[in-house]
Design a protein around this motif. Structure first.
Motif, PDB file in Angstrom:
ATOM      1  N   PRO A 262       9.428 -84.716   5.742  1.00  0.00           N
ATOM      2  CA  PRO A 262       8.892 -84.435   4.412  1.00  0.00           C
ATOM      3  C   PRO A 262       9.926 -84.758   3.345  1.00  0.00           C
ATOM      4  O   PRO A 262      11.132 -84.557   3.543  1.00  0.00           O
ATOM      5  CB  PRO A 262       8.574 -82.934   4.470  1.00  0.00           C
ATOM      6  CG  PRO A 262       9.473 -82.399   5.540  1.00  0.00           C
ATOM      7  CD  PRO A 262       9.596 -83.492   6.558  1.00  0.00           C
ATOM      8  N   PRO A 263       9.499 -85.281   2.193  1.00  0.00           N
ATOM      9  CA  PRO A 263      10.463 -85.610   1.142  1.00  0.00           C
ATOM     10  C   PRO A 263      11.107 -84.359   0.558  1.00  0.00           C
ATOM     11  O   PRO A 263      10.506 -83.287   0.539  1.00  0.00           O
ATOM     12  CB  PRO A 263       9.602 -86.332   0.099  1.00  0.00           C
ATOM     13  CG  PRO A 263       8.221 -85.814   0.316  1.00  0.00           C
ATOM     14  CD  PRO A 263       8.113 -85.576   1.800  1.00  0.00           C
ATOM     15  N   THR A 264      12.327 -84.521   0.119  1.00  0.00           N
ATOM     16  CA  THR A 264      13.030 -83.413  -0.524  1.00  0.00           C
ATOM     17  C   THR A 264      12.421 -83.153  -1.898  1.00  0.00           C
ATOM     18  O   THR A 264      12.304 -84.080  -2.700  1.00  0.00           O
ATOM     19  CB  THR A 264      14.520 -83.746  -0.676  1.00  0.00           C
ATOM     20  OG1 THR A 264      15.060 -84.046   0.609  1.00  0.00           O
ATOM     21  CG2 THR A 264      15.276 -82.578  -1.292  1.00  0.00           C
ATOM     22  N   PRO A 265      11.984 -81.933  -2.179  1.00  0.00           N
ATOM     23  CA  PRO A 265      11.392 -81.644  -3.501  1.00  0.00           C
ATOM     24  C   PRO A 265      12.395 -81.923  -4.615  1.00  0.00           C
ATOM     25  O   PRO A 265      13.567 -81.538  -4.530  1.00  0.00           O
ATOM     26  CB  PRO A 265      11.053 -80.148  -3.411  1.00  0.00           C
ATOM     27  CG  PRO A 265      10.988 -79.844  -1.944  1.00  0.00           C
ATOM     28  CD  PRO A 265      11.979 -80.745  -1.291  1.00  0.00           C
ATOM     29  N   LEU A 266      11.927 -82.598  -5.644  1.00  0.00           N
ATOM     30  CA  LEU A 266      12.768 -82.926  -6.788  1.00  0.00           C
ATOM     31  C   LEU A 266      12.386 -82.056  -7.974  1.00  0.00           C
ATOM     32  O   LEU A 266      11.210 -81.873  -8.272  1.00  0.00           O
ATOM     33  CB  LEU A 266      12.619 -84.407  -7.169  1.00  0.00           C
ATOM     34  CG  LEU A 266      12.987 -85.437  -6.099  1.00  0.00           C
ATOM     35  CD1 LEU A 266      12.816 -86.842  -6.640  1.00  0.00           C
ATOM     36  CD2 LEU A 266      14.407 -85.242  -5.597  1.00  0.00           C
ATOM     37  N   THR A 316      24.278 -85.027  -2.457  1.00  0.00           N
ATOM     38  CA  THR A 316      23.179 -85.529  -1.617  1.00  0.00           C
ATOM     39  C   THR A 316      23.170 -84.907  -0.221  1.00  0.00           C
ATOM     40  O   THR A 316      22.487 -85.424   0.667  1.00  0.00           O
ATOM     41  CB  THR A 316      23.292 -87.061  -1.485  1.00  0.00           C
ATOM     42  OG1 THR A 316      24.538 -87.392  -0.838  1.00  0.00           O
ATOM     43  CG2 THR A 316      23.240 -87.736  -2.845  1.00  0.00           C
ATOM     44  N   LYS A 317      23.888 -83.815  -0.005  1.00  0.00           N
ATOM     45  CA  LYS A 317      23.969 -83.229   1.326  1.00  0.00           C
ATOM     46  C   LYS A 317      22.630 -82.722   1.837  1.00  0.00           C
ATOM     47  O   LYS A 317      22.361 -82.766   3.046  1.00  0.00           O
ATOM     48  CB  LYS A 317      24.983 -82.089   1.325  1.00  0.00           C
ATOM     49  CG  LYS A 317      26.428 -82.543   1.157  1.00  0.00           C
ATOM     50  CD  LYS A 317      27.379 -81.354   1.219  1.00  0.00           C
ATOM     51  CE  LYS A 317      28.830 -81.814   1.073  1.00  0.00           C
ATOM     52  NZ  LYS A 317      29.775 -80.669   1.120  1.00  0.00           N
ATOM     53  N   ASP A 318      21.769 -82.232   0.947  1.00  0.00           N
ATOM     54  CA  ASP A 318      20.486 -81.672   1.379  1.00  0.00           C
ATOM     55  C   ASP A 318      19.382 -82.705   1.482  1.00  0.00           C
ATOM     56  O   ASP A 318      18.240 -82.367   1.822  1.00  0.00           O
ATOM     57  CB  ASP A 318      20.056 -80.555   0.421  1.00  0.00           C
ATOM     58  CG  ASP A 318      19.915 -81.064  -1.006  1.00  0.00           C
ATOM     59  OD1 ASP A 318      20.663 -81.999  -1.381  1.00  0.00           O
ATOM     60  OD2 ASP A 318      19.073 -80.521  -1.754  1.00  0.00           O
ATOM     61  N   LEU A 321      17.972 -88.499   5.754  1.00  0.00           N
ATOM     62  CA  LEU A 321      18.738 -89.723   5.985  1.00  0.00           C
ATOM     63  C   LEU A 321      18.182 -90.913   5.202  1.00  0.00           C
ATOM     64  O   LEU A 321      18.943 -91.727   4.670  1.00  0.00           O
ATOM     65  CB  LEU A 321      18.760 -90.050   7.479  1.00  0.00           C
ATOM     66  CG  LEU A 321      19.557 -89.093   8.372  1.00  0.00           C
ATOM     67  CD1 LEU A 321      19.466 -89.527   9.818  1.00  0.00           C
ATOM     68  CD2 LEU A 321      21.010 -89.023   7.927  1.00  0.00           C
ATOM     69  N   LEU A 322      16.859 -91.021   5.125  1.00  0.00           N
ATOM     70  CA  LEU A 322      16.270 -92.142   4.399  1.00  0.00           C
ATOM     71  C   LEU A 322      16.533 -92.047   2.902  1.00  0.00           C
ATOM     72  O   LEU A 322      16.761 -93.060   2.237  1.00  0.00           O
ATOM     73  CB  LEU A 322      14.762 -92.197   4.667  1.00  0.00           C
ATOM     74  CG  LEU A 322      14.359 -92.588   6.090  1.00  0.00           C
ATOM     75  CD1 LEU A 322      12.851 -92.588   6.230  1.00  0.00           C
ATOM     76  CD2 LEU A 322      14.919 -93.954   6.457  1.00  0.00           C
ATOM     77  N   GLU A 323      16.512 -90.840   2.357  1.00  0.00           N
ATOM     78  CA  GLU A 323      16.802 -90.666   0.937  1.00  0.00           C
ATOM     79  C   GLU A 323      18.266 -90.966   0.630  1.00  0.00           C
ATOM     80  O   GLU A 323      18.584 -91.571  -0.399  1.00  0.00           O
ATOM     81  CB  GLU A 323      16.433 -89.245   0.511  1.00  0.00           C
ATOM     82  CG  GLU A 323      14.938 -88.973   0.561  1.00  0.00           C
ATOM     83  CD  GLU A 323      14.602 -87.502   0.398  1.00  0.00           C
ATOM     84  OE1 GLU A 323      13.440 -87.194   0.049  1.00  0.00           O
ATOM     85  OE2 GLU A 323      15.497 -86.653   0.625  1.00  0.00           O
ATOM     86  N   LYS A 324      19.157 -90.566   1.521  1.00  0.00           N
ATOM     87  CA  LYS A 324      20.570 -90.902   1.343  1.00  0.00           C
ATOM     88  C   LYS A 324      20.780 -92.416   1.402  1.00  0.00           C
ATOM     89  O   LYS A 324      21.560 -92.977   0.628  1.00  0.00           O
ATOM     90  CB  LYS A 324      21.410 -90.210   2.414  1.00  0.00           C
ATOM     91  CG  LYS A 324      21.507 -88.702   2.268  1.00  0.00           C
ATOM     92  CD  LYS A 324      22.331 -88.101   3.400  1.00  0.00           C
ATOM     93  CE  LYS A 324      22.418 -86.582   3.278  1.00  0.00           C
ATOM     94  NZ  LYS A 324      23.199 -85.980   4.392  1.00  0.00           N
ATOM     95  N   ALA A 325      20.082 -93.074   2.325  1.00  0.00           N
ATOM     96  CA  ALA A 325      20.202 -94.521   2.448  1.00  0.00           C
ATOM     97  C   ALA A 325      19.690 -95.225   1.195  1.00  0.00           C
ATOM     98  O   ALA A 325      20.269 -96.223   0.745  1.00  0.00           O
ATOM     99  CB  ALA A 325      19.438 -95.010   3.680  1.00  0.00           C
ATOM    100  N   GLU A 326      18.615 -94.703   0.604  1.00  0.00           N
ATOM    101  CA  GLU A 326      18.072 -95.308  -0.612  1.00  0.00           C
ATOM    102  C   GLU A 326      19.040 -95.159  -1.780  1.00  0.00           C
ATOM    103  O   GLU A 326      19.253 -96.104  -2.552  1.00  0.00           O
ATOM    104  CB  GLU A 326      16.726 -94.669  -0.947  1.00  0.00           C
ATOM    105  CG  GLU A 326      16.124 -95.096  -2.280  1.00  0.00           C
ATOM    106  CD  GLU A 326      15.834 -96.579  -2.381  1.00  0.00           C
ATOM    107  OE1 GLU A 326      15.696 -97.070  -3.519  1.00  0.00           O
ATOM    108  OE2 GLU A 326      15.738 -97.243  -1.329  1.00  0.00           O
ATOM    109  N   LEU A 327      19.646 -93.994  -1.929  1.00  0.00           N
ATOM    110  CA  LEU A 327      20.621 -93.808  -3.006  1.00  0.00           C
ATOM    111  C   LEU A 327      21.856 -94.679  -2.788  1.00  0.00           C
ATOM    112  O   LEU A 327      22.444 -95.184  -3.756  1.00  0.00           O
ATOM    113  CB  LEU A 327      21.012 -92.337  -3.104  1.00  0.00           C
ATOM    114  CG  LEU A 327      19.911 -91.378  -3.584  1.00  0.00           C
ATOM    115  CD1 LEU A 327      20.457 -89.957  -3.684  1.00  0.00           C
ATOM    116  CD2 LEU A 327      19.340 -91.821  -4.923  1.00  0.00           C
ATOM    117  N   LYS A 328      22.240 -94.857  -1.533  1.00  0.00           N
ATOM    118  CA  LYS A 328      23.361 -95.748  -1.245  1.00  0.00           C
ATOM    119  C   LYS A 328      23.012 -97.185  -1.607  1.00  0.00           C
ATOM    120  O   LYS A 328      23.848 -97.922  -2.148  1.00  0.00           O
ATOM    121  CB  LYS A 328      23.734 -95.640   0.235  1.00  0.00           C
ATOM    122  CG  LYS A 328      24.962 -96.455   0.612  1.00  0.00           C
ATOM    123  CD  LYS A 328      25.323 -96.253   2.072  1.00  0.00           C
ATOM    124  CE  LYS A 328      26.570 -97.055   2.436  1.00  0.00           C
ATOM    125  NZ  LYS A 328      26.942 -96.859   3.882  1.00  0.00           N
TER     126      LYS A 328
END
Length: 390
Positions: A262-266, A316-318, A321-328
């Motif tokens: 599930p996506p991290t709530p923003l 970005t710890k919370d 993995l896919l969201e971290k990869a996108e920000l990278k």
């Protein structure tokens, strides 16, 4: 009329093909294609890779090659997207998003696959004005679709492209690959029988049954011409080296577990940061229309928007993995500002070309790749979606 009847006869179609009959023919062809893809995921992957390599070979090789190269590249990406959909359905892979959200993500992925070809084609057909109209239309559509994903469906940080290609090695279940292998078991047995036939035939003729041949220089072992099976039953494996594993390859860790997270709530600053990223193309195009392409204001405004978007994401710890990869990926894309006008025109162009020419003249064989790249670089730099569509 006679010519029409003759042409239809050669095509194997009736002289008058009604819309219903044409639809049935297309559905029949697609069903055959679907069965082939779902039964041969490994062969499908090889064909897709070969199709994509063609686009790299075409680019910069001859005049007006950019349009053809982009057409082939866009078509290859769309074929991969179609084949992935067929394999997902055949393997009964589940997705964590609703059908309506999936459709929006698919449409957004299609736009990102065809945007470069659409820009180049519009410039060829309608000139510079038509090119910028198409650019603006595509960016408006992408902003609207990403806005829906962000605010309506609360999809969080959306990747680029939203639907990534399926990892055929890791994502397809072993049971599905085994079923594909079972369908070919009879053909595999026939291949083994053919190997024996070739050996027996060679023995009857008093010749040494040389089924394989080893190259004197490369040392690579290949099947000899005397042991070549019919074209419809050929493969790349040597006699006696066929594997009983479902895919013939070592399975890697599945990425579907990450894709279905599930996506991290923003909220708060993160929501503002993602909104800045979504609306950044409109900010740039608006400032470009007001200030012109030679002005530094659109470049600086876009750069500050991207940097602010990343800064507002905070720690970005919370994130998954896919969201971290996108920000990278977005952080690495900041390097593209070196290739974006006016910075590229005034500071980077001469240095980059000098470096490439020095590399081509000092490293043997690299010039075969560098020289076409230098010739294609101006066209690449002028194309909006190469530089600004990321």
């Amino acid at each position: 009329m006679a010519a029409e009847r003759e042409g239809n006869f050669l095509l194997g179609l009736p002289s008058k093909l009604s819309p219903d009959m044409a639809r049935e023919k297309l559905l029949e062809l697609f069903e055959r294609y679907r069965k082939f893809v779902s039964s041969n995921p490994d062969i499908t992957s090889q064909l897709e890779s070969s199709f994509r390599v063609v686009s790299y070979f075409i680019a910069g090789r001859f005049q007006n090659s950019s349009e053809l190269a982009e057409l082939v590249y866009s078509a290859s990406n769309l074929i991969v997207l179609l084949n992935d959909g067929i394999l997902r359905k055949a393997a009964k892979l589940k997705t964590a998003v609703s059908l309506s959200q999936r459709r929006i993500m698919t449409l957004l992925t299609v736009l990102e696959y065809v945007e470069v070809f659409a820009e180049i084609g519009a410039a060829r057909l309608w000139g510079e004005l038509g090119r910028w109209i198409v650019i603006a239309a595509i960016q408006l559509a992408k902003v609207a679709l990403r806005g829906l994903l962000l605010f309506k469906y609360q999809a969080g940080i959306v990747r680029t492209p939203p639907i990534t290609p399926l990892d055929r090695d890791a994502d397809l279940p072993d049971a599905f690959l085994k079923s594909c292998k079972d369908k070919k078991s009879s053909e595999a047995l026939e291949m083994e029988d053919l190997d024996q036939v070739f050996v027996k035939k060679a023995e009857e003729q008093g010749r040494l049954p040389q089924v394989t041949f080893m190259g004197t220089r490369s040392g690579r072992k290949v099947r000899s011409l005397t042991a070549t099976p019919p074209l419809s039953m050929r493969d790349w494996k040597l006699p006696g080296m066929r594997s009983d594993s479902p895919s013939g390859r070592t399975k890697t860790v599945s990425s579907l577990e990450h894709q279905n997270l599930p996506p991290t709530p923003l909220g708060g600053l993160r929501l503002a940061g993602e909104a800045l990223h979504v609306f950044r193309p409109l900010v740039y195009l608006s400032s470009l229309a007001v200030c012109g392409r030679s002005s530094w204001k659109p470049w600086l405004l876009s750069f500050l928007t991207d940097v602010s978007s990343l800064a507002l994401m905070g720690d970005t710890k919370d994130l998954n993995l896919l969201e971290k990869a996108e920000l990278k990926r977005r952080s690495l894309v900041l390097l593209f500002y070196i290739l974006r006008s006016p910075f590229y025109d005034k500071y980077a162009q001469a240095k980059i070309i000098l470096f490439l020419r020095l590399l081509a003249s000092t490293v043997p064989g690299v010039g075969l790749i560098i020289e076409p790249l230098i010739g294609y670089l101006p066209n690449w730099q002028r194309t909006y979606f190469y530089n600004w569509g990321t």
